[in-house]
Design a protein around this motif. Sequence first.
Motif, mmCIF file in Angstrom:
data_model
loop_
_atom_site.group_PDB
_atom_site.id
_atom_site.type_symbol
_atom_site.label_atom_id
_atom_site.label_comp_id
_atom_site.label_asym_id
_atom_site.label_seq_id
_atom_site.Cartn_x
_atom_site.Cartn_y
_atom_site.Cartn_z
ATOM 1 N N LEU A 3 0.851 -1.183 0.000
ATOM 2 C CA LEU A 3 0.000 0.000 0.000
ATOM 3 C C LEU A 3 0.887 1.232 0.000
ATOM 4 C CD1 LEU A 3 -3.084 0.250 0.116
ATOM 5 C CD2 LEU A 3 -2.871 0.609 2.556
ATOM 6 N N LEU A 4 0.664 2.123 -0.963
ATOM 7 C CA LEU A 4 1.436 3.361 -1.092
ATOM 8 C C LEU A 4 0.549 4.522 -0.649
ATOM 9 C CD1 LEU A 4 2.800 2.606 -4.679
ATOM 10 C CD2 LEU A 4 3.947 2.145 -2.509
ATOM 11 N N VAL A 5 0.909 5.115 0.486
ATOM 12 C CA VAL A 5 0.120 6.229 1.026
ATOM 13 C C VAL A 5 1.086 7.370 1.330
ATOM 14 C CG1 VAL A 5 -1.583 6.930 2.727
ATOM 15 C CG2 VAL A 5 -1.427 4.526 2.091
ATOM 16 N N SER A 6 0.994 8.431 0.558
ATOM 17 C CA SER A 6 1.899 9.570 0.740
ATOM 18 C C SER A 6 1.537 10.334 2.013
ATOM 19 C CB SER A 6 1.810 10.507 -0.464
ATOM 20 O OG SER A 6 0.576 11.205 -0.447
ATOM 21 N N PRO A 7 2.472 11.101 2.562
ATOM 22 C CA PRO A 7 2.164 11.925 3.744
ATOM 23 C C PRO A 7 0.995 12.889 3.494
ATOM 24 C CG PRO A 7 4.532 11.791 3.442
ATOM 25 C CD PRO A 7 3.904 11.158 2.223
ATOM 26 N N LYS A 8 0.886 13.401 2.281
ATOM 27 C CA LYS A 8 -0.224 14.305 1.937
ATOM 28 C C LYS A 8 -1.568 13.572 2.045
ATOM 29 C CE LYS A 8 -2.049 17.081 -1.870
ATOM 30 N NZ LYS A 8 -1.840 17.518 -3.251
ATOM 31 N N ILE A 9 -1.612 12.339 1.564
ATOM 32 C CA ILE A 9 -2.849 11.549 1.626
ATOM 33 C C ILE A 9 -3.155 11.164 3.070
ATOM 34 C CG2 ILE A 9 -3.944 9.380 0.920
ATOM 35 C CD1 ILE A 9 -3.821 11.476 -1.315
ATOM 36 N N VAL A 10 -2.139 10.839 3.857
ATOM 37 C CA VAL A 10 -2.355 10.526 5.278
ATOM 38 C C VAL A 10 -3.030 11.708 5.974
ATOM 39 C CG1 VAL A 10 -1.211 10.073 7.495
ATOM 40 C CG2 VAL A 10 -0.494 8.830 5.446
ATOM 41 N N ARG A 11 -2.557 12.930 5.699
ATOM 42 C CA ARG A 11 -3.178 14.130 6.285
ATOM 43 C C ARG A 11 -4.613 14.310 5.791
ATOM 44 N NH1 ARG A 11 1.941 15.944 5.168
ATOM 45 N NH2 ARG A 11 1.282 17.089 3.312
ATOM 46 N N LYS A 12 -4.810 14.076 4.498
ATOM 47 C CA LYS A 12 -6.153 14.195 3.908
ATOM 48 C C LYS A 12 -7.116 13.207 4.564
ATOM 49 C CE LYS A 12 -8.314 13.636 -0.673
ATOM 50 N NZ LYS A 12 -8.009 13.345 -2.089
ATOM 51 N N LEU A 13 -6.684 11.955 4.741
ATOM 52 C CA LEU A 13 -7.528 10.931 5.358
ATOM 53 C C LEU A 13 -7.830 11.244 6.819
ATOM 54 C CD1 LEU A 13 -5.850 7.741 3.866
ATOM 55 C CD2 LEU A 13 -8.004 8.788 3.144
ATOM 56 N N ALA A 14 -6.847 11.808 7.517
ATOM 57 C CA ALA A 14 -7.035 12.157 8.931
ATOM 58 C C ALA A 14 -8.074 13.263 9.094
ATOM 59 C CB ALA A 14 -5.713 12.581 9.558
ATOM 60 N N GLY A 15 -8.256 14.086 8.051
ATOM 61 C CA GLY A 15 -9.212 15.177 8.106
ATOM 62 C C GLY A 15 -10.625 14.788 7.697
ATOM 63 N N VAL A 20 -10.017 8.395 8.483
ATOM 64 C CA VAL A 20 -9.748 7.074 7.912
ATOM 65 C C VAL A 20 -8.269 6.769 8.102
ATOM 66 C CG1 VAL A 20 -9.763 5.688 5.798
ATOM 67 C CG2 VAL A 20 -11.580 7.364 6.195
ATOM 68 N N THR A 21 -7.971 5.545 8.533
ATOM 69 C CA THR A 21 -6.583 5.132 8.753
ATOM 70 C C THR A 21 -6.132 4.157 7.663
ATOM 71 O OG1 THR A 21 -7.123 3.203 10.103
ATOM 72 C CG2 THR A 21 -6.906 5.333 11.250
ATOM 73 N N GLU A 22 -4.831 4.016 7.531
ATOM 74 C CA GLU A 22 -4.264 3.054 6.599
ATOM 75 C C GLU A 22 -4.720 1.638 6.943
ATOM 76 O OE1 GLU A 22 0.165 1.647 5.082
ATOM 77 O OE2 GLU A 22 -0.077 3.629 5.968
ATOM 78 N N GLY A 23 -4.798 1.345 8.231
ATOM 79 C CA GLY A 23 -5.262 0.022 8.672
ATOM 80 C C GLY A 23 -6.690 -0.264 8.225
ATOM 81 N N GLU A 24 -7.556 0.740 8.283
ATOM 82 C CA GLU A 24 -8.944 0.559 7.831
ATOM 83 C C GLU A 24 -8.996 0.308 6.328
ATOM 84 O OE1 GLU A 24 -11.645 3.139 10.897
ATOM 85 O OE2 GLU A 24 -10.301 4.253 9.557
ATOM 86 N N ILE A 25 -8.130 0.978 5.580
ATOM 87 C CA ILE A 25 -8.080 0.763 4.131
ATOM 88 C C ILE A 25 -7.650 -0.675 3.836
ATOM 89 C CG2 ILE A 25 -6.871 1.402 2.006
ATOM 90 C CD1 ILE A 25 -6.829 4.302 3.155
ATOM 91 N N LEU A 26 -6.644 -1.171 4.540
ATOM 92 C CA LEU A 26 -6.208 -2.560 4.372
ATOM 93 C C LEU A 26 -7.340 -3.527 4.703
ATOM 94 C CD1 LEU A 26 -2.583 -2.424 5.801
ATOM 95 C CD2 LEU A 26 -3.246 -2.997 3.457
ATOM 96 N N GLN A 27 -8.095 -3.232 5.762
ATOM 97 C CA GLN A 27 -9.234 -4.074 6.128
ATOM 98 C C GLN A 27 -10.260 -4.110 5.003
ATOM 99 O OE1 GLN A 27 -10.813 -2.714 9.922
ATOM 100 N NE2 GLN A 27 -8.756 -2.656 10.789
ATOM 101 N N CYS A 28 -10.511 -2.958 4.382
ATOM 102 C CA CYS A 28 -11.466 -2.907 3.273
ATOM 103 C C CYS A 28 -10.992 -3.750 2.096
ATOM 104 C CB CYS A 28 -11.718 -1.459 2.852
ATOM 105 S SG CYS A 28 -12.736 -0.539 4.014
ATOM 106 N N PHE A 29 -9.694 -3.695 1.773
ATOM 107 C CA PHE A 29 -9.178 -4.550 0.707
ATOM 108 C C PHE A 29 -9.384 -6.020 1.068
ATOM 109 C CE2 PHE A 29 -6.891 -0.895 -1.087
ATOM 110 C CZ PHE A 29 -6.978 -1.172 -2.450
#
Length: 109
Positions: A3-15, A20-29
Amino acid sequence: MKLLVSPKIVRKLAGKIPPVTEGEILQCFSNRQGAFLEDTREDHQSNPPTQWFIAETDYGVRLKVVFVFYPGKGVAIRTAYSPNEAEIRIYEKYGQSEGYYEQKRETGY
């Protein structure tokens, strides 16, 4: 799958509401039961194509996950958020087995 998640996307997801967390995205996959759909809107065209799906986390939170798959590199996340009713209808019609999310909406199971 990497999973490739840039720092910009991490901030976007946190807002996002809810965040939304990276772990939740992995769970969805992992929990995905339907197909990946391609975003064919002109302003979202990319090469490789932008794809998306709707699935639930391990705690039953439904998310729309938007990504680009780069062969040999991994899956770049573009965004993830709670889907609206129109997105759910589209996914039910084109990406999901018949009526799965409709049943969940009506019964809560």
